[in-house]
Motif scaffolding. Structure first.
Motif, PDB file in Angstrom:
ATOM      1  N   MET A 236       0.817  -1.211   0.000  1.00  0.00           N
ATOM      2  CA  MET A 236       0.000   0.000   0.000  1.00  0.00           C
ATOM      3  C   MET A 236       0.856   1.268   0.000  1.00  0.00           C
ATOM      4  N   ALA A 237       2.054   1.157   0.575  1.00  0.00           N
ATOM      5  CA  ALA A 237       2.949   2.316   0.645  1.00  0.00           C
ATOM      6  C   ALA A 237       3.862   2.443  -0.574  1.00  0.00           C
ATOM      7  N   HIS A 238       3.836   1.452  -1.455  1.00  0.00           N
ATOM      8  CA  HIS A 238       4.729   1.410  -2.620  1.00  0.00           C
ATOM      9  C   HIS A 238       4.276   2.450  -3.645  1.00  0.00           C
ATOM     10  N   ARG A 239       5.159   3.385  -3.949  1.00  0.00           N
ATOM     11  CA  ARG A 239       4.791   4.482  -4.846  1.00  0.00           C
ATOM     12  C   ARG A 239       4.412   3.980  -6.231  1.00  0.00           C
ATOM     13  N   GLN A 242       0.910   2.621  -6.150  1.00  0.00           N
ATOM     14  CA  GLN A 242      -0.074   3.700  -6.072  1.00  0.00           C
ATOM     15  C   GLN A 242      -0.303   4.329  -7.438  1.00  0.00           C
ATOM     16  N   GLU A 243       0.765   4.545  -8.172  1.00  0.00           N
ATOM     17  CA  GLU A 243       0.635   5.178  -9.484  1.00  0.00           C
ATOM     18  C   GLU A 243       0.003   4.245 -10.512  1.00  0.00           C
ATOM     19  N   TYR A 245      -1.852   1.370  -9.981  1.00  0.00           N
ATOM     20  CA  TYR A 245      -3.086   0.639  -9.679  1.00  0.00           C
ATOM     21  C   TYR A 245      -4.037   1.379  -8.739  1.00  0.00           C
ATOM     22  N   LEU A 246      -3.515   1.911  -7.659  1.00  0.00           N
ATOM     23  CA  LEU A 246      -4.384   2.471  -6.635  1.00  0.00           C
ATOM     24  C   LEU A 246      -4.671   3.950  -6.836  1.00  0.00           C
ATOM     25  N   GLU A 248      -3.015   8.124  -7.724  1.00  0.00           N
ATOM     26  CA  GLU A 248      -2.105   9.115  -7.138  1.00  0.00           C
ATOM     27  C   GLU A 248      -2.579   9.611  -5.785  1.00  0.00           C
ATOM     28  N   LEU A 250      -4.105   8.198  -3.302  1.00  0.00           N
ATOM     29  CA  LEU A 250      -4.296   7.265  -2.186  1.00  0.00           C
ATOM     30  C   LEU A 250      -3.578   7.749  -0.931  1.00  0.00           C
TER      31      LEU A 250
END
Length: 250
Positions: A236-239, A242-243, A245-246, A248, A250
């Motif tokens: 969840m903390a992986h930049r 985040q870019e 899949y989750l 920007e 998040l």
């Protein structure tokens, strides 16, 4: 329990699955996430034997099973469900599972078969139904089950084969919101239950809350490659995750 090394499947110049390395420990629950088209189901097809990889290797335990067809992998302890439900709707819930047990155990329904063997098949079927919470639905026609119950039945069919590695491909697909918690509890019991010693699960799922609740680690696929594989908090903390899949924000 399960390991892939450099697992790749190309269609022409396009890598649908691109050099994926994963390792699943005994009793571990590994979730697989990624955007649509990331290669998640294609990875399952390679691991289960439905597709032949362009390159790379699949191991079950210490055995290289890369060249084995799906039924031989199943005999070695690899079980799989699919995104779409597939049960014998005109048979009862119990009959569905009894057929799966018999397919696993071998033999035919011969008049000369020992009566005790039928009792053993029935007992194994009933145990699988109890495990998924369908113990009181054995006589219902499978075609009349609600979608969430059909998903439970599919897991019972999987358990009939006594797998040690379970591949679950989007088990929450089409399940109503009110049925999700019960199905999550069933799936959690596959690795956490008293009878699940050593059993491992690899699961593709789009419901992030479900993955975060169940998974010991999460593998993130993007454009066919493995972007990250770590604990839920680390993922969840992986930049990059985040870019990709989750989002920007998040």
């Amino acid at each position: 329990m399960l390991r892939t090394q450099g697992l790749t499947w190309r269609v022409g110049e396009v890598a649908i699955v691109d050099g994926v390395d994963i390792a699943l420990a005994p009793g571990e629950f590994l979730g697989v996430i990624g955007p649509n088209g990331a290669g998640k189901t294609s990875l399952f097809n390679l691991v289960s034997g439905l597709r032949k990889p362009t390159s790379g290797t699949v191991w079950l335990g210490e055995d290289d099973v890369t060249a084995l067809p799906p039924h031989r992998r199943a005999r070695r302890g690899l079980g799989r469900t699919f995104q779409s439900s597939s049960v014998f709707g005109s048979l009862s819930v119990r009959e569905n599972v009894r057929l799966a047990v018999q397919a696993h155990q071998g033999g035919s329904l011969s008049l000369w078969r020992r009566a005790s063997s039928f009792a053993a098949v029935a007992s194994a079927a009933d145990q699988a139904l109890e495990t998924v919470g369908l113990g009181n639905r054995g006589e219902a026609l499978a075609g009349t089950l609600a979608h969430g119950e059909k998903r439970k039945l599919e897991i019972a069919l999987l358990l009939a084969g006594e797998p040690t590695v379970l591949l679950l491909d989007e088990p929450m697909a089409g399940v109503s919101a009110e049925d999700v918690p019960e199905l999550v509890a069933v799936i959690r019991g596959l690795t956490r239950g008293a009878e699940a010693t050593g059993r491992s699960v690899l699961m593709v799922e789009h419901h992030m809350d479900v993955i975060l609740d169940l998974a010991d680690r999460i593998a993130v696929m993007h454009h066919g490659a493995l972007l990250a594989c770590d604990t839920p908090d680390a993922v969840m903390a992986h930049r990059g995750v985040q870019e990709a899949y989750l989002g920007e924000g998040l």
